[in-house]
Scaffold this motif. Structure first.
Motif, PDB file in Angstrom:
ATOM      1  N   GLU A 173     -18.305  20.586  23.007  1.00  0.00           N
ATOM      2  CA  GLU A 173     -17.262  21.106  22.117  1.00  0.00           C
ATOM      3  C   GLU A 173     -17.725  21.119  20.666  1.00  0.00           C
ATOM      4  O   GLU A 173     -17.187  21.837  19.829  1.00  0.00           O
ATOM      5  CB  GLU A 173     -15.990  20.258  22.247  1.00  0.00           C
ATOM      6  CG  GLU A 173     -15.321  20.329  23.610  1.00  0.00           C
ATOM      7  CD  GLU A 173     -14.744  21.697  23.913  1.00  0.00           C
ATOM      8  OE1 GLU A 173     -14.450  22.446  22.962  1.00  0.00           O
ATOM      9  OE2 GLU A 173     -14.603  22.032  25.106  1.00  0.00           O
ATOM     10  N   GLU A 174     -18.725  20.286  20.339  1.00  0.00           N
ATOM     11  CA  GLU A 174     -19.227  20.203  18.963  1.00  0.00           C
ATOM     12  C   GLU A 174     -20.001  21.462  18.607  1.00  0.00           C
ATOM     13  O   GLU A 174     -20.946  21.830  19.299  1.00  0.00           O
ATOM     14  CB  GLU A 174     -20.163  19.006  18.799  1.00  0.00           C
ATOM     15  CG  GLU A 174     -19.481  17.663  18.735  1.00  0.00           C
ATOM     16  CD  GLU A 174     -20.446  16.566  18.343  1.00  0.00           C
ATOM     17  OE1 GLU A 174     -20.036  15.667  17.603  1.00  0.00           O
ATOM     18  OE2 GLU A 174     -21.613  16.620  18.767  1.00  0.00           O
ATOM     19  N   GLY A 175     -19.614  22.127  17.551  1.00  0.00           N
ATOM     20  CA  GLY A 175     -20.324  23.306  17.083  1.00  0.00           C
ATOM     21  C   GLY A 175     -20.895  23.086  15.692  1.00  0.00           C
ATOM     22  O   GLY A 175     -20.223  22.504  14.831  1.00  0.00           O
ATOM     23  N   PHE A 176     -22.129  23.517  15.484  1.00  0.00           N
ATOM     24  CA  PHE A 176     -22.780  23.376  14.181  1.00  0.00           C
ATOM     25  C   PHE A 176     -23.440  24.693  13.805  1.00  0.00           C
ATOM     26  O   PHE A 176     -23.981  25.406  14.667  1.00  0.00           O
ATOM     27  CB  PHE A 176     -23.862  22.291  14.225  1.00  0.00           C
ATOM     28  CG  PHE A 176     -23.353  20.927  14.584  1.00  0.00           C
ATOM     29  CD1 PHE A 176     -22.753  20.120  13.636  1.00  0.00           C
ATOM     30  CD2 PHE A 176     -23.480  20.445  15.885  1.00  0.00           C
ATOM     31  CE1 PHE A 176     -22.284  18.854  13.967  1.00  0.00           C
ATOM     32  CE2 PHE A 176     -23.023  19.190  16.233  1.00  0.00           C
ATOM     33  CZ  PHE A 176     -22.416  18.392  15.263  1.00  0.00           C
ATOM     34  N   SER A 177     -23.429  25.016  12.510  1.00  0.00           N
ATOM     35  CA  SER A 177     -24.220  26.143  12.035  1.00  0.00           C
ATOM     36  C   SER A 177     -25.682  25.719  12.018  1.00  0.00           C
ATOM     37  O   SER A 177     -26.005  24.530  12.000  1.00  0.00           O
ATOM     38  CB  SER A 177     -23.778  26.571  10.634  1.00  0.00           C
ATOM     39  OG  SER A 177     -24.175  25.605   9.669  1.00  0.00           O
ATOM     40  N   ILE A 178     -26.573  26.701  12.005  1.00  0.00           N
ATOM     41  CA  ILE A 178     -28.004  26.395  11.999  1.00  0.00           C
ATOM     42  C   ILE A 178     -28.388  25.654  10.718  1.00  0.00           C
ATOM     43  O   ILE A 178     -29.209  24.731  10.745  1.00  0.00           O
ATOM     44  CB  ILE A 178     -28.849  27.672  12.165  1.00  0.00           C
ATOM     45  CG1 ILE A 178     -28.426  28.435  13.428  1.00  0.00           C
ATOM     46  CG2 ILE A 178     -30.333  27.335  12.226  1.00  0.00           C
ATOM     47  CD1 ILE A 178     -28.504  27.636  14.701  1.00  0.00           C
ATOM     48  N   VAL A 179     -27.774  26.037   9.607  1.00  0.00           N
ATOM     49  CA  VAL A 179     -28.038  25.316   8.354  1.00  0.00           C
ATOM     50  C   VAL A 179     -27.592  23.859   8.468  1.00  0.00           C
ATOM     51  O   VAL A 179     -28.290  22.944   8.009  1.00  0.00           O
ATOM     52  CB  VAL A 179     -27.338  26.008   7.164  1.00  0.00           C
ATOM     53  CG1 VAL A 179     -27.288  25.091   5.948  1.00  0.00           C
ATOM     54  CG2 VAL A 179     -28.061  27.298   6.808  1.00  0.00           C
TER      55      VAL A 179
END
Length: 290
Positions: free
Chosen positions: A229-235
């Motif tokens: 469920e954890e989403g992160f941007s590439i930055v």
């Protein structure tokens, strides 16, 4: 009772080798791998597994037994590179899926197909954003049609940005977390494809295998997503590593989002138990593998 024969295509690859390892450890399975070693490696071989070298399109000639189950993971699996590799994409994904489906139809066994979460990217428009995404999305339709046309039992899973031990670390097929680990080890800048705000749901390999085995044994039908469920941007991921960041130009096929479709997998009792931050911390403690 005799052990069930299970065939894992792509069994010498990143995900496939972990699946073979888990099935052997569980017991009750006689595990076979069919792999062309395009991105797989003999270094990933697991004791107790029988390895067959060859293309999935030749499965009927190479596999001389009747498996209880086929985990079909052995396909081309890179987005941006698929524009340059379109002939390989077609051979591994389109020629391969037809032969595998004909094989399971004639043998009469279940197939678990590893689809691609790119199918859900950018509100569904991601399914045609690259040769890779399109072949994977249309393959899921063919699997479902074989279920409808020929009563082939199937389950379709979708992985979300898998990371962990045995990822490809270098070259054009390197995956992001392994690539960043290698760059940190060498003291090189962490490259981020613009705009950098594209989000990914990074999922640990052990969580992926938990889901694969669960769906393989108990799941039927489509939309068994296996994603954190954890989403992160590439930055954000690059900042988690803590290295210098170097921005790269935008690339074709690079989706911005992909919704995690995991309700059916969770209904079987699955949940993601590992976090990306914990994994990066463990790499840091290990001094990035130096």
């Amino acid at each position: 009772m005799k052990d069930k024969k299970v065939l894992v295509t792509g069994g010498a690859g990143f995900v496939g080798s972990h699946l073979c390892e888990r099935l052997v450890a569980m017991g009750g399975y006689e595990v076979y791998s069919l792999d062309n070693y395009f991105t797989g490696s003999e270094a990933n071989h697991v004791a107790g597994v029988t390895y067959i070298r060859g293309e999935t399109k030749d499965i009927a000639m190479l596999v001389d037994f009747m498996p209880h189950m086929v985990y079909h993971l052995g396909e081309y699996s890179r987005v941006e590179q698929s524009f340059d590799d379109i002939e390989k994409v077609w051979a591994y994904n389109k020629d391969g899926i037809f032969s595998v489906l004909e094989f399971v139809r004639k043998v009469g066994c279940k197939i678990l197909y590893a689809g691609s979460s790119t199918k859900f990217g950018d509100g569904g428009f991601g399914r045609s954003a690259s040769p890779y995404a399109w072949t994977k999305a249309t393959n899921t339709e063919l699997v479902m049609n074989y279920g409808n046309w020929f009563n082939v039992p199937y389950a379709i899973t979708y992985f979300y940005n898998v990371y962990g031990e045995r990822e490809i670390q270098t070259g054009k097929y390197a995956t992001l977390i392994a690539l960043y680990k290698e760059k940190m080890r060498k003291g090189e800048p962490l490259t981020v494809v613009s705009p950098g705000s594209q989000k990914r749901n990074f999922t640990h390999i052990d969580d992926i295998i938990d889901g694969l085995v669960l769906v393989g044994e108990n799941g039927y039908g489509d939309e068994f997503g296996i994603g954190s469920e954890e989403g992160f941007s590439i930055v954000e991921v690059a900042k988690m590593f803590g290295g210098q960041i170097e921005m790269l130009p935008e690339r074709k096929g690079n989706r911005m989002t992909a919704d995690v479709i995991a309700d059916k997998t969770k209904a079987l009792g699955w949940s993601a138990k590992r976090t990306l931050s914990d994994y990066i911390d463990s790499l840091r403690v290990d001094n990035w593998g130096k």
